[in-house]
Design a protein around this motif. Structure first.
Motif, PDB file in Angstrom:
ATOM      1  N   ILE A 113     -20.953  -3.134  11.963  1.00 23.06           N
ATOM      2  CA  ILE A 113     -21.498  -3.583  13.149  1.00 23.06           C
ATOM      3  C   ILE A 113     -21.234  -5.064  13.376  1.00 23.06           C
ATOM      4  O   ILE A 113     -21.081  -5.628  14.472  1.00 23.06           O
ATOM      5  CB  ILE A 113     -22.915  -3.302  13.158  1.00 23.06           C
ATOM      6  N   GLU A 127     -21.385   3.949  19.295  1.00 22.18           N
ATOM      7  CA  GLU A 127     -22.223   4.255  18.224  1.00 22.18           C
ATOM      8  C   GLU A 127     -23.502   5.122  18.792  1.00 22.18           C
ATOM      9  O   GLU A 127     -24.188   6.060  17.861  1.00 22.18           O
ATOM     10  CB  GLU A 127     -23.218   2.715  17.803  1.00 22.18           C
ATOM     11  N   ALA A 143     -20.129  -5.154  19.732  1.00 22.08           N
ATOM     12  CA  ALA A 143     -21.454  -4.842  19.743  1.00 22.08           C
ATOM     13  C   ALA A 143     -22.170  -5.219  20.469  1.00 22.08           C
ATOM     14  O   ALA A 143     -22.188  -6.653  20.683  1.00 22.08           O
ATOM     15  CB  ALA A 143     -22.060  -4.670  18.399  1.00 22.08           C
ATOM     16  N   SER A 181     -22.539   6.716  11.610  1.00 29.74           N
ATOM     17  CA  SER A 181     -21.859   5.355  12.276  1.00 29.74           C
ATOM     18  C   SER A 181     -20.588   6.122  13.157  1.00 29.74           C
ATOM     19  O   SER A 181     -20.398   7.070  13.206  1.00 29.74           O
ATOM     20  CB  SER A 181     -21.276   4.528  11.311  1.00 29.74           C
TER      21      SER A 181
END
Length: 763
Positions: free
Chosen positions: A727, A505, A733, A515
């Motif tokens: 996300i 990212e 993440a 993104s």
């Protein structure tokens, strides 16, 4: 005799009790205060006649993946199968007693705190009874196997035979299969053993040869350019394809080569070093399936001016008690130099230049055990008379490619190490949410975790990347020129998860995309042959075997699952676009003053684990100077307890220090923090599916390559939801607190040592 397959366990136990095979030292529990009040007396559990005609199947004792894999051939009956391990099963009461002891050994308020045990004490108190071991050994011998010995832990029996002996004794066929484009052998079905033994036998570790992968990136050869201060790679990693935009492949202006000075500065190791903590008196063992040229270590120490700290180096083959099952990997190729071993030995020294580095290497070919020479080296060390303070293991394979007996053997081994006070660090892996695809593409198995590290008795180290290049802040954190030991780092550098794919990212936004998904779609257009598809990234994920230990539940944002989750912590492993590596001194490319010759650059979580082992050595030395044990056992329980103070607990609002300790704050913001909390980026990587073929789960497909270098491919990003990607679903993440991307984050070694001292109540 027609009834030769019948054995009375009681008679066998009496007959073999005096055999040299069972001449394992008996250590009275009273000699160790930690065991004085533990009563694990029990009756033998082999209570029936051991009858080879009455058998029971041991569930999950073969690799499930072979059920969907075509057989390419069968092993000849006379094919040797050397040094397999019959893995034994302790009783529930002994397991509960062991769990309680280990918890007390890590509790500063307990009288058993840091009261470690020996291998013999471990075996006498928590192993399988001698009578049950004797009955099991006798059965193996009756089937034609050669029994080499029983380990002091009384949980492993080392034995050899042939594929035919295995087929007759365990009722399974040994076949050949092709997995991940590599030929392997494995048992075709679950094994069976006499029902009388099923209460004390888990299974056989060693019926397949899927050995672990070293968790490092392919070394790069480079030439130093004094005018730019960068290393120019002598060969591109792939052949450039027509129409491929440089923007899609990252940086092309040369690579930065980090040195011991840089890592010491970034992680505040230099502050501990200035106070005299260098790892002196502490032994770090790096377990390997290959060896290195010892002069390389001497060259590394000399090049970076580490010799004054007094560190030492040994390379040897640790043997089991009473028999030989570890041979030198370099017997066939004297002088061979292994990149993994070099990285481990040199970079544990980089952090702890005063420590003794022990390269413990065993050749894979002498063992049919699943984790091969690495497992043999580790288990022999843990059961040996001379044991290290710390073990670093930079190898791994996913639980999805690990049979149950092999996984049990690994977990038993690390639990024993913990009870003995040995701190074990394991690399998380180098292919994002599945550690089995290092150097390749996730293509058949979904989210997974490194089977070598998901035990609750070791500490798993993931990978980070310095964020300065993507953020455009290099001048703030690195000097324009090198110092006398080739270092340029000025302070701690903000970090993100190591991720070399378009799923990064931070890289996507740095290059102007909204993104990573948008970046990857553009990537697909720029790279129509799929040259730059990759799953290279630090690994993390939940265990499908081991349950979450209590200490992992106590920190903010701990995953709300029942699994042992990894990684626990992270350190530098590599960079997006291949911009930053570490320097390794090799026999082929020795380090020379001024880097006048070609040099080898490397990275991966194989770097992260030995570096953290080096930091642990500094802590061990410092605590020993305060009169405490130089052994700390598993570091993870203490690390999570300290993180709960900084990030907050599992419930309630987190303290201000959670935000203050964000890695993005740099040195000024995190100067008082134990952990650098990494909150940007992810380890979501590309994954593929080749139609027609095995479905790749946990992959969100966003496009296809009809004529790639791999053939027709569907291309996606790893995701917890195959139907959408954002996300909340990307795997995985970075988040405030703990995350699958980087665990608790990286550390300030000076602050970690001070907090550790407070935790164990010393000043």
């Amino acid at each position: 005799m027609k009834n030769q397959h019948l054995y009375l366990s009681a008679a066998i136990a009496v007959a073999l009790a005096a055999s040299p095979l069972f001449a394992v030292a008996q250590t009275a529990a009273s000699r160790n205060p930690a065991l004085a009040d533990i009563n694990t007396t029990e009756a033998p559990r082999v209570t029936q006649t051991v009858d080879s005609r009455a058998v029971s199947t041991l569930q999950r004792s073969h690799l499930a993946v072979v059920d969907q894999t075509a057989v390419t051939g069968s092993m000849a009956d006379n094919a040797p199968m050397n040094h397999m391990h019959l893995v034994l099963k302790r009783s529930a009461s002994r397991q509960a007693a062991l769990d309680a002891l280990i918890a007390a050994q890590h509790d500063p308020s307990s009288a058993k705190f840091h009261q470690w045990v020996t291998p013999e004490q471990f075996g006498d108190t928590f192993g399988v009874l001698d009578a049950d071991v004797a009955a099991t050994v006798s059965w193996l011998q009756s089937q034609g196997f050669t029994v080499h010995g029983v380990y002091p832990n009384k949980m492993q029996i080392d034995f050899s035979g042939t594929a035919g002996t295995v087929k007759r004794a365990f009722h399974t066929q040994m076949n050949r299969y092709t997995l991940n484009k590599t030929s392997h052998v494995a048992n075709a079905s679950d094994i069976s053993i006499p029902s009388a033994l099923q209460n004390v036998v888990v299974g056989v570790a060693g019926l397949n040869d899927i050995h672990p992968q070293p968790q490092h990136v392919a070394p790069r050869v480079a030439r130093f350019d004094a005018s730019s201060g960068k290393f120019k790679l002598t060969k591109p990693t792939v052949s450039a394809a027509a129409g491929v935009s440089p923007e899609a492949i990252g940086f092309t202006n040369g690579a930065r080569g980090l040195v011991p000075y840089d890592m010491a500065k970034i992680y505040a190791v230099d502050q501990l070093r200035s106070s005299g903590l260098t790892g002196s008196g502490i032994t770090i063992a790096v377990v390997e399936d290959n060896s290195m040229v010892p002069a390389d270590w001497t060259n590394f120490v000399s090049q970076f001016n580490l010799g004054s700290y007094g560190g030492t180096f040994t390379q040897s083959q640790p043997q089991a008690t009473g028999f030989t099952n570890c041979i030198d990997p370099n017997i066939a190729n004297p002088g061979e130099d292994d990149g993994e071993t070099l990285l481990d030995a040199e970079w544990s020294t980089a952090m702890a230049p005063g420590a003794h580095i022990w390269v413990a290497s065993c050749d894979d070919s002498n063992s049919n055990n699943f984790f091969g020479g690495v497992f043999t080296a580790a288990t022999n060390l843990i059961n040996g008379a001379s044991r290290p303070n710390i073990i670093s293991a930079s190898y791994g394979y996913g639980e999805g490619f690990t049979d149950a007996p092999s996984k049990t053997a690994i977990d038993l081994m690390w639990a024993q190490a913990d009870a003995e006070g040995i701190s074990v660090f394991v690399s998380s892996g180098d292919s994002g949410s599945n550690p089995s695809f290092n150097g390749g593409l996730i293509n058949s198995v979904g989210i997974d975790a490194n089977a070598f590290g998901t035990s609750p008795n070791d500490t798993v180290v993931g990978g980070t990347d310095t964020a300065d290049v993507l953020d455009g802040t290099t001048k703030k954190y690195f000097a324009a020129t090198y110092n006398s030991v080739y270092g340029s780092a000025l302070s701690y550098v903000p970090e993100i998860p190591w991720n070399q794919s378009c799923g990064n990212e931070v890289a996507a936004k740095s290059l102007g995309f909204a993104s990573s998904l948008a970046f990857c779609k553009q990537y697909l257009k720029l790279d129509p042959q799929g040259y730059y598809l990759t799953s290279e990234a630090g690994s993390g994920g939940p265990s499908s075997v081991d349950s979450k230990p209590a200490w992992q539940r106590q920190v903010h944002n701990a995953a709300k699952d029942q699994s042992r989750d990894v990684p626990d912590v992270s350190l530098f492993a590599g960079s997006y676009g291949g911009d930053t590596y570490v320097i390794v001194c090799t026999a082929a490319y020795p380090c020379q003053p001024g880097f006048t010759g070609l040099i080898s650059l490397s990275g991966g979580t194989s770097l992260s684990s030995p570096m953290f082992a080096g930091i642990q050595a500094l802590i061990d030395q410092g605590l020993a100077a305060k009169g405490l044990s130089p052994n700390q056992g598993n570091a993870a329980p203490t690390l999570y307890a300290l993180a709960a103070d900084e990030y907050g607990g599992a419930k309630g609002n987190p303290p201000a220090s959670l935000a203050n300790c964000s890695a993005d704050n740099g040195t000024k913001g995190t100067g008082k923090c134990v952990f650098h909390n990494i909150t940007r980026g992810s380890i979501a990587t590309q994954c593929v599916q080749q139609p027609p073929g095995i479905v790749t789960p946990d992959c969100y497909f966003y496009g296809s390559l009809p004529a790639s270098s791999y053939g027709p491919l569907q291309v996606g990003l790893t995701s917890t939801n195959a139907s959408k990607y954002n996300i909340n679903t990307e795997a995985f993440a970075a988040e405030p607190g703990w995350s699958f991307a980087s665990g608790l984050g990286s550390v300030n070694a000076q602050n970690l040592f001070n907090a550790w001292k407070a935790f164990v109540n010393v000043k």
